[in-house]
Design an enzyme around this catalytic site. Structure first.
Site, short mmCIF file in Angstrom:
data_model
loop_
_atom_site.label_atom_id
_atom_site.label_comp_id
_atom_site.label_asym_id
_atom_site.label_seq_id
_atom_site.Cartn_x
_atom_site.Cartn_y
_atom_site.Cartn_z
N GLY A 304 103.30 22.02 -22.64
CA GLY A 304 102.66 23.01 -23.49
C GLY A 304 103.46 23.22 -24.76
N ILE A 305 103.05 24.22 -25.52
CA ILE A 305 103.73 24.53 -26.78
C ILE A 305 104.75 25.63 -26.53
CG2 ILE A 305 103.39 25.43 -29.11
CD1 ILE A 305 100.73 24.23 -29.21
N GLY A 306 105.84 25.63 -27.27
CA GLY A 306 106.76 26.76 -27.22
C GLY A 306 108.17 26.36 -26.90
N ASN A 307 108.99 27.40 -26.81
CA ASN A 307 110.43 27.22 -26.63
C ASN A 307 110.81 26.51 -25.35
OD1 ASN A 307 111.36 28.23 -28.94
ND2 ASN A 307 111.74 30.29 -28.16
N GLU A 329 98.55 17.12 -24.96
CA GLU A 329 97.63 17.61 -25.99
C GLU A 329 98.28 17.58 -27.37
OE1 GLU A 329 95.48 21.24 -23.55
OE2 GLU A 329 96.88 21.67 -25.13
N ASN A 419 95.62 33.76 -25.76
CA ASN A 419 95.13 32.60 -26.52
C ASN A 419 93.94 31.89 -25.88
OD1 ASN A 419 97.36 33.03 -28.19
ND2 ASN A 419 98.62 31.57 -27.07
N GLY A 423 94.37 23.64 -22.40
CA GLY A 423 94.29 22.47 -21.54
C GLY A 423 95.03 22.66 -20.22
#
Lengths: 550, 550
Positions: A304-307, A329, A419, A423
């Protein structure tokens, strides 16, 4: 390419605000270079009215864009200005679908003008969230692999007012170029663009000349589901389509130049908790490789996205794994490091979303990175077929998870949308390794440990217990593969919950087990009158730490 | 074939009780005919000790069987008698996996002897349920497409005591025949048998001579996931494998004859509610065909087990649709009618579970039906890859669903397990049309309308809101495609809930919306202190009809 790159880097510096250059009657050299199909050149305009005349209240609109890259910048601004200039606030609303999400600034602009009646399938912009959570915008949160297919099937056009042949009135697609034979080349994301191009009655294209062309990086499928045959992808870099989107030219009503690059946030350094989570995950991979359940090249990674995602991938960069592949993704900066170390062979995604510094680095070394990256439509990048076949390792972030392994990915306290599911469902349901990770607890207004990620029962369920293999927090890792619900409880509480919450959660389980056993209903013990007590306490008293279960 | 059929029908009548004929030293003619591989004939035994010597306390065991057909009958009985004879009750427990479920009588027999320490991935037997719900049996309920793959990956053998090469100690597979080259031919179901055959240290085969051979009806995949390449199935009847299972002969430790056919329940006639549901669904199909979203041959049908499923399929038999296909888990009697009408072209499944009369009819006309039926492994019959590709219409039954479209398929009042999620998640997540159907309400002990299927919040979530397209009860049908949560509420309540519950549910939603709006958290309004009030009232006062929401 190098000349173009230099030119674009120049533009990147010069361009300060959104919008096309109005009044500029002649075309820029840059756009002439990008549009190689003569008949398309005739459609180029800089006049906002050539665009706004196609737009109307209550319209159904589709945008390119995925996780804040590759989204239109010019048309949304023209539309916003049109609403402002003509005092249409509250009288000009649209039903908007975007691959996943546009840049926050562009999306917020419409939200502030109360223009969003409906939004699907994802979003990530503050003012849009506010509209969703205050009843102004109806938000149809859905699986990113499923959305384009349902759009194609007409499931977003069931309203009798809609022309069934064209579920969308207007599609707005950002593009890098249009080839000699009319193929439209996407920019930093593919998302749902190929489907939007097919199902929109009218199409407006924004040629982005502020960024180098992404031509050659995309693989656009040529068949639509269902009955489109097997996706003949056996390894992450395999190609099954063409380098651009085929769009009926008669439906392209305008082409505008966009001189604004994607606005992406800067990277932040991983904090101690993210680092701890990453360490647990790398340890787990080591164990799996040692046990022979994972090869030394791992399995294709989704992240996923992020830190935390960045920290995990950074952890892998420094690990002994080689010839790694990525099937995800979104590509983030950390993957560039992975390439640079020579350990990452190929990455497949639907968008490349780098920080401003990351994009500079990517453009400066595009010849090195681009051949190792394939950008696909989101129903291919997130396809259950491919995720299962390739044995992907999926890693995503929860809002909360419960003592049995159900996961909430979308709604804080069960009702406030953040959000969207994105996915995460596509990957967690189908991966060989389904992993979620987040901090064990967060601070609330009046308690350093006020919000626990591990709860008795999730307040909103996005991923049922059946979908998860491994749950991770900074406290530790719970491997729940092959376990029944009651067997998972101790493992999840003792490994994942913050120590201050462990006795509270254990007490809940013991009470629930006793109570359910009396009714011969103890497969997955819960107390329906107390399951949400910790969350209710947070609402009332500012912390999930409760004194007792009475 | 006809000779065999007559002989078997004879056996079918004569055989009254489970078990092999002990003391019969010589082999039956029937088994000699079925085992065409000479080296295998040597392994035939009728001596229980030849079997029980391979069995031990705390063993991991895998059985063939899916929805009560194709399960072993002899070895379980030998094992039960071994426990009784040696006073081992409470001292002889097993970890049991079955494709999906064994015949209830056989499974209950072990449950009553407290032999089930662990069970996966499904079950459907009264005493097994009791063991699960009273803490005796740990039940790992999981997606039927995922289970065989996870078994193969070693996810059920993470315990350090288990030989990682063989996650199962003993596999027991019912078979119709063993071919000249050693292929083991399953009976009425494939389920997980092919994987059990690969991952069991020792294998015992039961040749069922009470049923005609099913040889030729199966399609057994020859590659294992991951990285097994695309499943090259483009229409429901396509074949990708071999007609039987390849099993290492050195691991086959015994072969026994089984003279007991599958014990399946009789069909019951659809009641008025099932008929009403079926009518709503057929009307919906008519509408979709008219709108051009569905072809006249429909899309391949998947349908759960039970009265409603039977009623829906019966409804289709009398409809104008032709050249219909079926891509499902289980074939029931109604599909024979469909074949007989000449309207059903081909059916793919993992088991054929007919009523006793249905089996008679099937065997009597096997030459007609068999070539139109393909039985596959459950990770193929339920494959997300194939369900998406083929555009399947999925129809399954819920325990309850909520006003936003989340579905509970497994746990009554959130905690008491019924059967398991089965394939409902595989199909509902990936189908082109995801449909659930059930009665709007059921009677409780003291209220004719005491139990509503439509609730404010499901007490256990198996299928999140993102997975559903259509919800149906006898009251009506709610088409929620393309809608946001708040848009679904009226449609679900007004179309699906029983009239006595509509005002109660509307009032809940209104209260929840107002309360959540105050906190700017109204994407999917819920009241966490009241969401389960109706279910709690059922527990306390015997009805979900509450007087007020205070």
């Amino acid at each position: 390419m190098q000349a173009l790159l230099n030119q674009s880097n120049g533009l990147l510096k010069k361009t300060a605000s959104i919008g096309c250059q109005r009044g500029l009657a002649s075309m820029s050299e840059a756009i002439k270079e990008r549009i190689r199909c003569p008949s398309m050149l005739k459609k180029v305009t800089n006049n906002p009215e050539d665009v706004t005349k196609h737009l109307f209240d209550d319209m159904r609109m589709g945008w390119s864009g995925f996780t804040g890259v590759g989204y239109p910048k010019v048309v949304p601004e023209m539309m916003a200005q049109h609403v402002e200039k003509n005092n249409l606030k509250g009288k000009f609303g649209i039903h908007l679908v975007i691959g996943a999400s546009a840049g926050a600034a562009v999306h917020n602009r419409l939200a502030k003008l109360d223009m969003l009646k409906f939004q699907a399938p994802f979003q990530n912009a503050k003012d849009v969230k506010t509209c969703i959570n205050t009843g102004k915008t109806n938000f149809a949160d859905t699986h990113l692999s499923k959305f384009p297919v349902d759009l194609l099937y007409g499931y977003y056009a069931l309203d009798k007012k809609v022309d069934p042949e064209f579920p969308l009135d207007v599609g707005v697609l950002e593009a890098s170029a249009i080839t000699e034979d009319g193929l439209v080349i996407p920019t930093a994301s593919v998302g749902t663009s190929n489907i939007i191009g097919q199902v929109s009655k009218k199409i407006i294209i924004e040629i982005n000349t502020a960024e180098p062309s992404f031509e050659g990086m995309h693989d656009i499928e040529t068949e639509n589901p269902p009955n489109c045959g097997p996706l003949m992808i056996k390894s992450v870099g395999d190609r099954i389509g063409t380098k651009g989107m085929k769009i009926d030219p008669s439906r392209i009503v305008a082409i505008v130049e966009s001189t604004t690059p994607d606005k992406t946030p800067n990277n932040t350094k991983p904090d101690a908790k993210s680092q701890a989570i990453a360490n647990h995950i790398v340890d787990f991979f080591n164990q799996e490789v040692k046990a022979g359940r994972m090869p030394k090249s791992l399995y294709p990674l989704q992240s996923g996205i992020g830190n935390v995602a960045n920290a995990v991938v950074s952890g892998l960069v420094d690990s002994p794994y080689e010839n790694v592949t990525v099937f995800t993704e979104v590509l983030q900066d950390c993957f560039l490091d992975f390439f640079d170390k020579g350990k990452l062979d190929h990455a497949s995604a639907t968008s490349i979303r780098l920080s401003p510094d990351g994009f500079k680095r990517f453009y400066a070394n595009k010849d090195k990175y681009a051949p190792r990256i394939t950008l696909r439509s989101q129903h291919i990048s997130n396809s259950p077929e491919l995720i299962r076949r390739l044995g992907v390792i999926a890693m995503n972030t929860p809002v909360e998870f419960d003592i049995y392994g159900h996961v909430n990915s979308t709604c804080v306290m069960g009702t406030r949308m953040i959000n969207g599911i994105g996915g995460s469902g596509d990957f967690l349901r189908n991966a060989k390794y389904s992993i979620i990770h987040g901090p064990a607890c967060r601070k609330s207004k009046n308690d350093k440990f006020g919000i626990t990620t591990v709860v008795p029962m999730v307040t909103h369920c996005d991923h049922p217990e059946h979908d998860l293999d491994v749950l991770v927090t900074d406290e530790g890792l719970a491997d729940i593969r092959g376990l029944a619900p009651r067997q998972r409880v101790d493992r999840i509480i003792d490994n994942c919950a913050h120590p201050v919450y462990r006795p509270i959660l254990h007490e809940y389980y013991d009470l629930a087990y006793d109570e359910c056993l009396k009714r011969k209903a103890a497969h997955e013990p819960q107390l329906l009158d107390k399951a949400f007590k910790m969350t209710l306490n947070l609402q009332k008293n500012g912390t999930m730490r409760i004194d007792n279960w009475n």
